[in-house]
Scaffold this motif. Structure first.
Motif, PDB file in Angstrom:
ATOM      1  N   THR A  86      40.742 -32.357  55.338  1.00  0.00           N
ATOM      2  CA  THR A  86      39.838 -32.705  54.238  1.00  0.00           C
ATOM      3  C   THR A  86      39.182 -34.047  54.537  1.00  0.00           C
ATOM      4  O   THR A  86      39.775 -34.923  55.168  1.00  0.00           O
ATOM      5  CB  THR A  86      40.597 -32.806  52.893  1.00  0.00           C
ATOM      6  OG1 THR A  86      41.578 -33.826  52.977  1.00  0.00           O
ATOM      7  CG2 THR A  86      41.245 -31.490  52.525  1.00  0.00           C
ATOM      8  N   ASN A 146      34.330 -34.423  50.063  1.00  0.00           N
ATOM      9  CA  ASN A 146      34.281 -33.164  49.311  1.00  0.00           C
ATOM     10  C   ASN A 146      34.244 -31.930  50.224  1.00  0.00           C
ATOM     11  O   ASN A 146      33.915 -30.838  49.784  1.00  0.00           O
ATOM     12  CB  ASN A 146      33.079 -33.157  48.357  1.00  0.00           C
ATOM     13  CG  ASN A 146      31.760 -33.138  49.092  1.00  0.00           C
ATOM     14  OD1 ASN A 146      31.645 -33.616  50.220  1.00  0.00           O
ATOM     15  ND2 ASN A 146      30.747 -32.591  48.453  1.00  0.00           N
ATOM     16  N   ILE A 147      34.620 -32.110  51.490  1.00  0.00           N
ATOM     17  CA  ILE A 147      34.616 -31.027  52.479  1.00  0.00           C
ATOM     18  C   ILE A 147      36.050 -30.747  52.918  1.00  0.00           C
ATOM     19  O   ILE A 147      36.853 -31.667  53.054  1.00  0.00           O
ATOM     20  CB  ILE A 147      33.788 -31.423  53.730  1.00  0.00           C
ATOM     21  CG1 ILE A 147      32.379 -31.846  53.344  1.00  0.00           C
ATOM     22  CG2 ILE A 147      33.796 -30.319  54.762  1.00  0.00           C
ATOM     23  CD1 ILE A 147      31.444 -30.719  53.003  1.00  0.00           C
ATOM     24  N   SER A 166      38.518 -27.848  55.533  1.00  0.00           N
ATOM     25  CA  SER A 166      38.630 -26.711  56.437  1.00  0.00           C
ATOM     26  C   SER A 166      40.084 -26.280  56.461  1.00  0.00           C
ATOM     27  O   SER A 166      40.994 -27.112  56.549  1.00  0.00           O
ATOM     28  CB  SER A 166      38.172 -27.107  57.842  1.00  0.00           C
ATOM     29  OG  SER A 166      38.327 -26.019  58.720  1.00  0.00           O
ATOM     30  N   VAL A 196      35.673 -22.949  55.613  1.00  0.00           N
ATOM     31  CA  VAL A 196      35.087 -24.278  55.436  1.00  0.00           C
ATOM     32  C   VAL A 196      34.538 -24.339  54.015  1.00  0.00           C
ATOM     33  O   VAL A 196      33.708 -23.522  53.627  1.00  0.00           O
ATOM     34  CB  VAL A 196      33.978 -24.554  56.473  1.00  0.00           C
ATOM     35  CG1 VAL A 196      33.397 -25.943  56.271  1.00  0.00           C
ATOM     36  CG2 VAL A 196      34.515 -24.379  57.895  1.00  0.00           C
ATOM     37  N   TYR A 197      35.037 -25.293  53.250  1.00  0.00           N
ATOM     38  CA  TYR A 197      34.701 -25.435  51.841  1.00  0.00           C
ATOM     39  C   TYR A 197      33.882 -26.693  51.590  1.00  0.00           C
ATOM     40  O   TYR A 197      34.074 -27.708  52.251  1.00  0.00           O
ATOM     41  CB  TYR A 197      35.970 -25.582  50.995  1.00  0.00           C
ATOM     42  CG  TYR A 197      36.880 -24.403  50.985  1.00  0.00           C
ATOM     43  CD1 TYR A 197      36.792 -23.450  49.979  1.00  0.00           C
ATOM     44  CD2 TYR A 197      37.864 -24.248  51.965  1.00  0.00           C
ATOM     45  CE1 TYR A 197      37.660 -22.364  49.951  1.00  0.00           C
ATOM     46  CE2 TYR A 197      38.730 -23.169  51.940  1.00  0.00           C
ATOM     47  CZ  TYR A 197      38.623 -22.231  50.935  1.00  0.00           C
ATOM     48  OH  TYR A 197      39.475 -21.161  50.907  1.00  0.00           O
ATOM     49  N   LYS A 198      33.026 -26.615  50.572  1.00  0.00           N
ATOM     50  CA  LYS A 198      32.341 -27.797  50.063  1.00  0.00           C
ATOM     51  C   LYS A 198      32.489 -27.781  48.547  1.00  0.00           C
ATOM     52  O   LYS A 198      32.164 -26.785  47.887  1.00  0.00           O
ATOM     53  CB  LYS A 198      30.859 -27.797  50.439  1.00  0.00           C
ATOM     54  CG  LYS A 198      30.138 -29.057  50.006  1.00  0.00           C
ATOM     55  CD  LYS A 198      28.711 -29.085  50.526  1.00  0.00           C
ATOM     56  CE  LYS A 198      28.046 -30.406  50.191  1.00  0.00           C
ATOM     57  NZ  LYS A 198      26.676 -30.452  50.692  1.00  0.00           N
ATOM     58  N   GLU A 221      30.523 -24.154  47.922  1.00  0.00           N
ATOM     59  CA  GLU A 221      30.177 -23.376  49.117  1.00  0.00           C
ATOM     60  C   GLU A 221      31.449 -23.043  49.880  1.00  0.00           C
ATOM     61  O   GLU A 221      32.363 -23.858  49.955  1.00  0.00           O
ATOM     62  CB  GLU A 221      29.262 -24.181  50.042  1.00  0.00           C
ATOM     63  CG  GLU A 221      27.920 -24.515  49.440  1.00  0.00           C
ATOM     64  CD  GLU A 221      27.089 -25.426  50.351  1.00  0.00           C
ATOM     65  OE1 GLU A 221      27.383 -25.515  51.561  1.00  0.00           O
ATOM     66  OE2 GLU A 221      26.161 -26.052  49.825  1.00  0.00           O
TER      67      GLU A 221
END
Length: 123
Positions: free
Chosen positions: A69, A72-73, A75, A97-99, A110
């Motif tokens: 992390t 705000n991202i 994986s 992969v998150y946002k 996302e």
């Protein structure tokens, strides 16, 4: 452990246990969910429709190998063994992969999901 890392551990656990309600509660109305090589799903209602068949489907095995992390991202990378509709075991490697929509107490805005089915020789 950071608050965001703890949050993503819960997200990962929700996928592993079929807890789609937790996922629904933690995505934005305008979420974009890209399953690489398959589809782009846009909007909370479309994601709900896509995830509903996963409700209460529990992975036989779910291994989180890495969670990274930054801001705000995030994986998450790992493997899972899931039954298909016929009850046969299928093994997958994944990297998501998150946002988030904001750094603190954010919701998933996302998600880009890379999912590869493994053969027995790959495991």
């Amino acid at each position: 452990m950071s608050k965001n890392k703890a949050f993503f551990l819960k997200v990962n656990e929700a996928f592993a246990t079929g807890n789609v309600d937790f996922i629904f509660e933690n995505i934005t109305e305008d979420v974009q969910w890209h399953i690489v090589g398959e589809s782009m799903i846009e909007g909370k209602n479309a994601v709900k429709k896509m995830l509903e068949p996963m409700r209460d489907v529990v992975a036989e095995e779910y291994v989180t190998e890495n969670i990274i992390t930054h801001g705000n991202i995030a994986s998450i990378q790992g493997t899972m063994i899931m039954p298909n509709k016929a009850g046969q075991k299928r093994t997958f490697a994944f990297c998501d992969v998150y946002k988030l929509n904001k750094f603190k107490n954010g919701k998933i805005k996302e998600l880009t999901a890379y999912i590869i089915e493994l053969n027995e020789s790959d495991v």
